[in-house]
Design a protein around this motif. Structure first.
Motif, mmCIF file in Angstrom:
data_model
loop_
_atom_site.group_PDB
_atom_site.id
_atom_site.type_symbol
_atom_site.label_atom_id
_atom_site.label_comp_id
_atom_site.label_asym_id
_atom_site.label_seq_id
_atom_site.Cartn_x
_atom_site.Cartn_y
_atom_site.Cartn_z
ATOM 1 N N VAL A 13 25.008 21.398 -38.743
ATOM 2 C CA VAL A 13 26.377 21.654 -39.207
ATOM 3 C C VAL A 13 27.161 22.420 -38.149
ATOM 4 O O VAL A 13 28.281 22.032 -37.771
ATOM 5 N N PHE A 14 26.572 23.500 -37.669
ATOM 6 C CA PHE A 14 27.247 24.341 -36.683
ATOM 7 C C PHE A 14 27.505 23.581 -35.389
ATOM 8 O O PHE A 14 28.625 23.580 -34.853
ATOM 9 N N GLY A 15 26.481 22.894 -34.877
ATOM 10 C CA GLY A 15 26.636 22.176 -33.618
ATOM 11 C C GLY A 15 27.643 21.045 -33.714
ATOM 12 O O GLY A 15 28.478 20.873 -32.825
ATOM 13 N N GLY A 16 27.586 20.267 -34.809
ATOM 14 C CA GLY A 16 28.520 19.158 -34.953
ATOM 15 C C GLY A 16 29.964 19.610 -35.033
ATOM 16 O O GLY A 16 30.840 19.076 -34.334
ATOM 17 N N LEU A 17 30.227 20.618 -35.880
ATOM 18 C CA LEU A 17 31.594 21.119 -36.007
ATOM 19 C C LEU A 17 32.053 21.834 -34.744
ATOM 20 O O LEU A 17 33.206 21.671 -34.306
ATOM 21 N N PHE A 18 31.176 22.610 -34.156
ATOM 22 C CA PHE A 18 31.518 23.358 -32.946
ATOM 23 C C PHE A 18 31.908 22.416 -31.816
ATOM 24 O O PHE A 18 32.966 22.574 -31.190
ATOM 25 N N VAL A 19 31.081 21.414 -31.556
ATOM 26 C CA VAL A 19 31.369 20.482 -30.469
ATOM 27 C C VAL A 19 32.619 19.660 -30.774
ATOM 28 O O VAL A 19 33.513 19.519 -29.935
ATOM 29 N N GLY A 20 32.711 19.123 -32.000
ATOM 30 C CA GLY A 20 33.845 18.276 -32.348
ATOM 31 C C GLY A 20 35.173 19.001 -32.300
ATOM 32 O O GLY A 20 36.144 18.516 -31.703
ATOM 33 N N ILE A 21 35.240 20.188 -32.919
ATOM 34 C CA ILE A 21 36.505 20.930 -32.958
ATOM 35 C C ILE A 21 36.900 21.401 -31.557
ATOM 36 O O ILE A 21 38.081 21.357 -31.179
ATOM 37 N N CYS A 22 35.919 21.856 -30.778
ATOM 38 C CA CYS A 22 36.237 22.300 -29.417
ATOM 39 C C CYS A 22 36.790 21.163 -28.573
ATOM 40 O O CYS A 22 37.719 21.361 -27.781
ATOM 41 N N LEU A 23 36.238 19.959 -28.737
ATOM 42 C CA LEU A 23 36.740 18.822 -27.976
ATOM 43 C C LEU A 23 38.178 18.491 -28.364
ATOM 44 O O LEU A 23 39.035 18.259 -27.495
ATOM 45 N N VAL A 24 38.453 18.480 -29.665
ATOM 46 C CA VAL A 24 39.805 18.140 -30.119
ATOM 47 C C VAL A 24 40.804 19.205 -29.683
ATOM 48 O O VAL A 24 41.871 18.895 -29.124
ATOM 49 N N LEU A 25 40.475 20.481 -29.931
ATOM 50 C CA LEU A 25 41.383 21.563 -29.539
ATOM 51 C C LEU A 25 41.550 21.636 -28.028
ATOM 52 O O LEU A 25 42.655 21.818 -27.514
ATOM 53 N N GLY A 26 40.429 21.531 -27.300
ATOM 54 C CA GLY A 26 40.502 21.613 -25.844
ATOM 55 C C GLY A 26 41.344 20.506 -25.252
ATOM 56 O O GLY A 26 42.184 20.753 -24.377
ATOM 57 N N ALA A 27 41.133 19.277 -25.736
ATOM 58 C CA ALA A 27 41.934 18.161 -25.231
ATOM 59 C C ALA A 27 43.407 18.324 -25.612
ATOM 60 O O ALA A 27 44.301 18.058 -24.794
ATOM 61 N N GLY A 28 43.673 18.778 -26.843
ATOM 62 C CA GLY A 28 45.056 18.973 -27.263
ATOM 63 C C GLY A 28 45.773 20.031 -26.444
ATOM 64 O O GLY A 28 46.925 19.834 -26.017
ATOM 65 N N LEU A 29 45.107 21.153 -26.196
ATOM 66 C CA LEU A 29 45.718 22.212 -25.391
ATOM 67 C C LEU A 29 45.929 21.755 -23.950
ATOM 68 O O LEU A 29 46.947 22.074 -23.326
ATOM 69 N N ALA A 30 44.967 20.994 -23.415
ATOM 70 C CA ALA A 30 45.114 20.503 -22.042
ATOM 71 C C ALA A 30 46.296 19.544 -21.924
ATOM 72 O O ALA A 30 47.059 19.602 -20.959
ATOM 73 N N ILE A 31 46.454 18.656 -22.907
ATOM 74 C CA ILE A 31 47.586 17.722 -22.884
ATOM 75 C C ILE A 31 48.903 18.485 -23.008
ATOM 76 O O ILE A 31 49.897 18.160 -22.347
ATOM 77 N N LEU A 32 48.915 19.528 -23.841
ATOM 78 C CA LEU A 32 50.120 20.360 -23.976
ATOM 79 C C LEU A 32 50.486 21.004 -22.646
ATOM 80 O O LEU A 32 51.641 20.947 -22.204
ATOM 81 N N LEU A 33 49.520 21.620 -21.983
ATOM 82 C CA LEU A 33 49.808 22.281 -20.713
ATOM 83 C C LEU A 33 50.104 21.280 -19.609
ATOM 84 O O LEU A 33 50.777 21.622 -18.626
ATOM 85 N N ASP A 34 49.630 20.060 -19.739
ATOM 86 C CA ASP A 34 49.875 19.046 -18.720
ATOM 87 C C ASP A 34 51.326 18.572 -18.711
ATOM 88 O O ASP A 34 51.732 17.848 -17.798
#
Length: 311
Positions: free
Chosen positions: A92-113
């Motif tokens: 549970v922890f690994g799946g949510l941690f990896v998935g949410i970090c990928l979505v948030l990280g990609a979203g923030l990177a696109i915003l700053l780009d």
């Protein structure tokens, strides 16, 4: 009379020494310098890994014992309810941690780009949590999520007496507090990976897609993100590695509780090896954790070597 000669490499060789000797010194000197570090790593990293595996095959309890019992400790581990709780929590922890970090990280990177104002300041704010240790993160979020001190007490102080946020003391929700704290710390790191990947792409890709009439969301979803597959793969490997090894965050935030509701394999291993004096069982759990890490690292290393071979 010449006092020195010059090798093909351009380095001067003192008189009286042969070029063959100088070449051998240039070959062996780096190896001799690195040899102590290599020997220490072999002993204290890989040697202790091997020792842990050996202990997992014995009936060791408080102190190491070398009465071999085969895979009996692994059978005990598979029959242990607490181990299965820890393994389920890791999923549970690994799946949510990896998935949410990928979505948030990609979203923030696109915003700053998008070259927004104060990009440098925002990038620093998002990336700063990664500079903290998981112990500090765990302690801070333990204060924030404490029903009597943190978010729940603050909102109730504003007059919303019915507001409840007791995940930290709720056995069914405690593992999700680990996800919140871990995502807060690691999503900025994933953002930095994606932003570096975006900035490394050729501008002609953007221009060609825009000439074809692609909208901005379609441009990123259909064109840019597929080009960032190596970044996604690297981020998944790193985050999965962090999830499997998570120990300090659990100890600082929940202590594995309530009860052992938020246990992870790392805390299970520590509890049985040191607190319950079952070194053999703890070693078996550590070997399975190592197997999980290898299951992630081996495909990653294989893909890297394959890409270099065909690159």
């Amino acid at each position: 009379m010449k006092t020195a000669s010059t090798l093909a490499t351009g380095r001067a060789v003192p008189a009286g020494s042969s070029p063959g000797l100088a070449a051998r010194l240039q070959t062996w000197l780096p190896k001799l310098v690195l040899a102590p570090s290599v020997l220490i790593s072999l002993c204290f990293v890989y040697g202790f890994m091997l020792w842990t595996f050996v202990l997992s095959l014995t009936d060791s309890r408080l102190l190491p014992s070398y009465d071999f019992v085969g895979f009996a400790q692994y059978a005990r581990l598979m029959a242990n309810d607490r181990w299965w709780v820890a393994a389920t929590n890791l999923g549970v922890f690994g799946g949510l941690f990896v998935g949410i970090c990928l979505v948030l990280g990609a979203g923030l990177a696109i915003l700053l780009d998008q070259r927004i104002r104060q990009e440098g300041a925002l990038r620093t704010v998002y990336l700063y949590p990664m500079a903290l240790s998981f112990i500090v993160t765990g302690v801070v979020w333990k204060w924030l999520l404490n029903p009597g001190l943190g978010l729940q007490a603050m909102v109730r102080g504003w007059g919303f007496e019915s507001f409840t946020f007791d995940w930290l003391v709720n056995p069914d929700m405690a593992v999700y507090t680990l996800v919140i704290a871990a995502v807060w710390q690691a999503s900025g790191f994933v953002m930095a990976l994606f932003l570096a990947g975006l900035r490394g792409l050729d501008d002609s890709i953007f221009k060609a897609a825009q000439l074809d009439g692609a909208s901005l969301p379609r441009l990123y979803w259909r064109v840019i993100l597929p080009c960032l597959r190596p970044v996604v793969f690297s981020a998944v490997m790193i985050l999965s590695h962090i999830a499997i090894k998570s120990f300090d965050l659990v100890v600082a935030l929940t202590g594995g509780g309530p009860g052992y509701a938020s246990d992870l394999p790392a805390t299970f291993m520590y509890a049985h090896s040191f607190s319950r004096a079952q070194i053999g069982l703890g070693s078996a759990s550590a070997v399975l954790m190592l197997g999980g890490v290898l299951a992630i690292l081996v495909p990653y290393l294989y893909s890297e070597l394959r890409s270099r071979r065909h690159g």
